[in-house]
Design an enzyme around this catalytic site. Structure first.
Site: not given
Ligand code: COA
Length: 376
Positions: A223, A262, A313
């Site tokens: 995450h 994802h 990210d």
């Protein structure tokens, strides 16, 4: 309806668990906060506007924004007791672990912690939004053996965070990149940390417990922790010439390449190109074009070899590194923004609450009688 054995969905993949009016995040169609496309928000709004939008449901009028800003700035200080606690954390501690413990402590200090009325929770959400940057910056400086720098009321959210970490406010390009990343990180539906917050809220526990749980979830490398691991990976590769061989070896060993893939955006994360435009400007300013070159090469290889695309990210980890933060600071910065989404989800959960309590499919031993080991 899911049944005990046959219909289980590992990781709840594809399971719709509830409704939300905060973010529309789907593989097709626009990504929106409260109906506004994120691109539009980045173009016209500051993070402060977006934080208000997510928490209250509408963009603020100038008067509402002034009141919200005044409150956020008034709440920035943390108590001397909390500063003393942060000073005591072992030097080696992970900043996400520090943040998790400190936010839990904010709950201990707040006499209204257990008041779950919407107005009370909004107030606590603004307190956390205001104080989490102070906690993260205080931890950052104490960890480096430096004195904490108190927050300043005359600075914006982003300016104040840089001031508390480094004692100075950087160039506009840097501020704009941080502001954009904070907007893009603010919410994304039922991600793991948000779901964790909603699970905690659903038992009618308090918002500090819910946000503490969310921080614990965000810390994980699948995450939010991925944004720090992306930069660790790039630093390990070191030079563009080493990249191709490194990736081949990593894929051959079935390694996870952080910043790719994802659960929702299988064909690409719509936030990436928005932030990447700012990261390229930042890389030019901070002499970091080697890293953007490497990111582009790696993205090409991953698309061709694995049909996997970068997630937010991937670019945010590099952005925070180029801003001058240590690698490990990337995930706490994510949390400074996502606390708005978490808080809004806690309040949304409470407006139509149902205890979140799924079932597991039992696969342990068949029923048996107790015979103590070693007994005749
Ligand atoms: N690197 C290498 N392989 C990856 C990968 C990655 N980053 N992401 C997915 N895969 C592979 C999986 O190994 C799996 O392969 P298999 O079918 O041969 O077993 C396949 O792609 C499907 O992935 P899966 O793990 O089922 O997808 P998911 O929806 O459960 O997981 C993530 C999504 C985000 C957990 C996953 O893509 C991941 O681990 N990414 C890296 C961590 C990261 O960047 N997290 C931030 C997310 S915003």
């Amino acid at each position: 309806m899911l049944t005990m054995s046959s219909d289980k969905r590992k990781g709840l993949a594809g399971v719709v668990v509830d409704e939300t009016a905060i973010t529309r995040a789907a593989e097709t169609g626009p990504l929106t906060y409260r109906g506004y496309e994120i691109q539009d928000l980045v173009k016209h709004c500051s993070f402060k506007d977006v934080a208000y939008l997510i928490l209250y449901g509408e963009l603020p009028t100038p008067a509402q924004l002034r009141r919200f800003q005044t409150k956020e700035r008034d709440y920035r200080d943390i108590s001397p007791e909390l500063i003393a606690l942060i000073r005591q954390f072992p030097a080696s501690t992970d900043p996400m672990a520090r943040l998790r413990t400190a936010v839990s402590y904010l709950g201990l200090e707040d006499p209204e912690a257990n008041d779950n009325r919407r107005e009370a929770n909004l107030e606590k959400a603004i307190k956390m939004l205001a104080r989490m940057p102070t906690i993260v910056a205080t931890g950052y400086r104490c960890h480096k053996g430096l004195e904490p720098i108190p927050p300043r009321r005359d600075l914006s959210f982003a300016e104040n965070f840089f001031h508390m970490c480094f004692g100075e406010v950087p160039e506009k390009t840097v501020l704009r990149c941080l502001n954009t990343s904070l907007i893009l990180y603010a919410d994304l539906g039922f991600g793991p940390s948000t779901f964790a917050a909603r699970v905690v809220a659903s038992s009618l526990s308090d918002i500090y417990s819910a946000i503490t749980a969310a921080i614990g979830s965000l810390k994980g490398p699948l995450h939010g922790g991925a944004n720090a691991d992306v930069m660790r990976m790039l630093l390990e590769i070191g030079e563009p010439e080493r990249l191709a061989n490194w990736v081949e070896a990593a894929l051959a060993n079935k390694k996870t390449i952080f910043g790719f893939g994802h659960r929702v955006f299988k064909r690409g994360d719509p936030r990436v190109s928005i932030l990447y435009t700012e990261v390229q400007k930042l890389a030019r300013l901070r002499d970091g074009e080697k890293w953007t070159t490497m990111q582009e090469q790696l993205a090409d290889i991953m698309r061709e070899r694995k049909n996997l695309y970068p997630n937010l990210d991937y670019v945010a980890g590099l952005a925070y590194y180029l801003m001058g933060f240590g690698v490990e600071m990337a995930t706490p910065i994510f949390a400074l923004s996502r606390v708005t989404g978490w808080s809004a989800h806690v309040m949304e959960q409470l407006t139509a609450n149902k205890l979140i309590r799924p079932i597991g499919s039992y696969v342990g031993p068949a029923q048996r009688s107790v015979v103590k080991p070693g007994a005749a």
